[in-house]
Motif scaffolding. Sequence first.
Motif, short mmCIF file in Angstrom:
data_model
loop_
_atom_site.label_atom_id
_atom_site.label_comp_id
_atom_site.label_asym_id
_atom_site.label_seq_id
_atom_site.Cartn_x
_atom_site.Cartn_y
_atom_site.Cartn_z
N GLN A 35 0.83 -1.21 0.00
CA GLN A 35 0.00 0.00 0.00
C GLN A 35 0.86 1.26 0.00
O GLN A 35 0.56 2.23 -0.70
CB GLN A 35 -0.96 0.01 1.20
CG GLN A 35 -1.92 1.18 1.20
CD GLN A 35 -2.78 1.26 -0.06
OE1 GLN A 35 -3.25 0.24 -0.58
NE2 GLN A 35 -2.98 2.46 -0.57
N GLU A 36 1.95 1.26 0.77
CA GLU A 36 2.84 2.42 0.79
C GLU A 36 3.50 2.62 -0.57
O GLU A 36 3.66 3.76 -1.02
CB GLU A 36 3.91 2.24 1.87
CG GLU A 36 3.37 2.36 3.29
CD GLU A 36 4.40 1.96 4.34
OE1 GLU A 36 4.47 2.65 5.37
OE2 GLU A 36 5.13 0.97 4.12
N GLU B 131 1.01 4.26 -2.87
CA GLU B 131 0.88 5.69 -2.57
C GLU B 131 2.10 6.47 -3.05
O GLU B 131 1.96 7.58 -3.58
CB GLU B 131 0.67 5.88 -1.07
CG GLU B 131 -0.68 5.40 -0.59
CD GLU B 131 -0.83 5.41 0.92
OE1 GLU B 131 0.02 6.00 1.62
OE2 GLU B 131 -1.82 4.83 1.41
N GLN C 283 1.55 6.66 -6.83
CA GLN C 283 0.32 7.31 -7.28
C GLN C 283 0.32 8.82 -7.04
O GLN C 283 -0.15 9.59 -7.88
CB GLN C 283 -0.90 6.67 -6.61
CG GLN C 283 -2.21 7.06 -7.25
CD GLN C 283 -2.31 6.64 -8.70
OE1 GLN C 283 -1.87 5.57 -9.08
NE2 GLN C 283 -2.87 7.50 -9.53
N LYS C 284 0.83 9.28 -5.91
CA LYS C 284 0.75 10.71 -5.57
C LYS C 284 1.44 11.61 -6.59
O LYS C 284 0.85 12.58 -7.06
CB LYS C 284 1.28 10.95 -4.16
CG LYS C 284 0.33 10.48 -3.08
CD LYS C 284 0.90 10.73 -1.70
CE LYS C 284 -0.04 10.23 -0.62
NZ LYS C 284 0.52 10.44 0.73
#
Length: 171
Positions: free
Chosen positions: A139-140, A143, A146-147
Motif C-alpha cells: 500500500q505504501e 501511494e 500514485q501521488k
Amino acid sequence: MKFDYNKIFHNTETFIKDKLKRNGVMAGAMLILLAVGMLFTPKLVSITTSTNASKRELPIYCVETQKPQVALSFDAAWGNEDTQKILDILAKHEVKVTFFMTGGWIEEYPEDVKNIAQAGHDLGNHSENHKQMSQLSKQECIEEIQKPHEKVKELTGIDMFLFRPPNGNRV
C-alpha cells in the motif's frame, strides 16, 4: 567544487563546431549528445517487462534500433537552480530527455514541471518521498507511485508511464 558552467558550455560548443566542420553532421550530433550527457550525468532508464516463459520481470537497459541513439534522463528530486539552463541547452541542440520527478519537487516547482512538459520532454515518476521502495508495504508503494502521478496529471494533463525507483531500488 563549483563548476563554471558558462565556460564549460562555451568550450564544448567551440569544440563541437570545430568537429562539425571537420567530420560532418553525424559526428557533431554524436558529440552534442555526449557533451550534454557528460555535463549532466544522465542515468539509464530502467523499465521492467515480464516474459511469458519465466513470469519474471526484467529491466530493459537497451533496445534494438537502426539509428545511433542514446536516452538521457535527469532526476528532479531537489533544487531547480539549473533547470532552466538545462532546458535552454536541450532546446538549443534539439534534444529531448526524460525528467524523473519526486512529489516534493513537483509541489515545490510546479512552473518547472509545466515548462518541462511544454518543451516536449518526457515526464517520469521518481516516487513521492524518495523512500526505499523495498522497505515499504504494498500500500505504501502504491501511494509513493500514485501521488506524484496525480500531481503531474493535475498540473499538465499528462499521465506519466515511466517510473524510476529511488536509488535503483526494486519495488
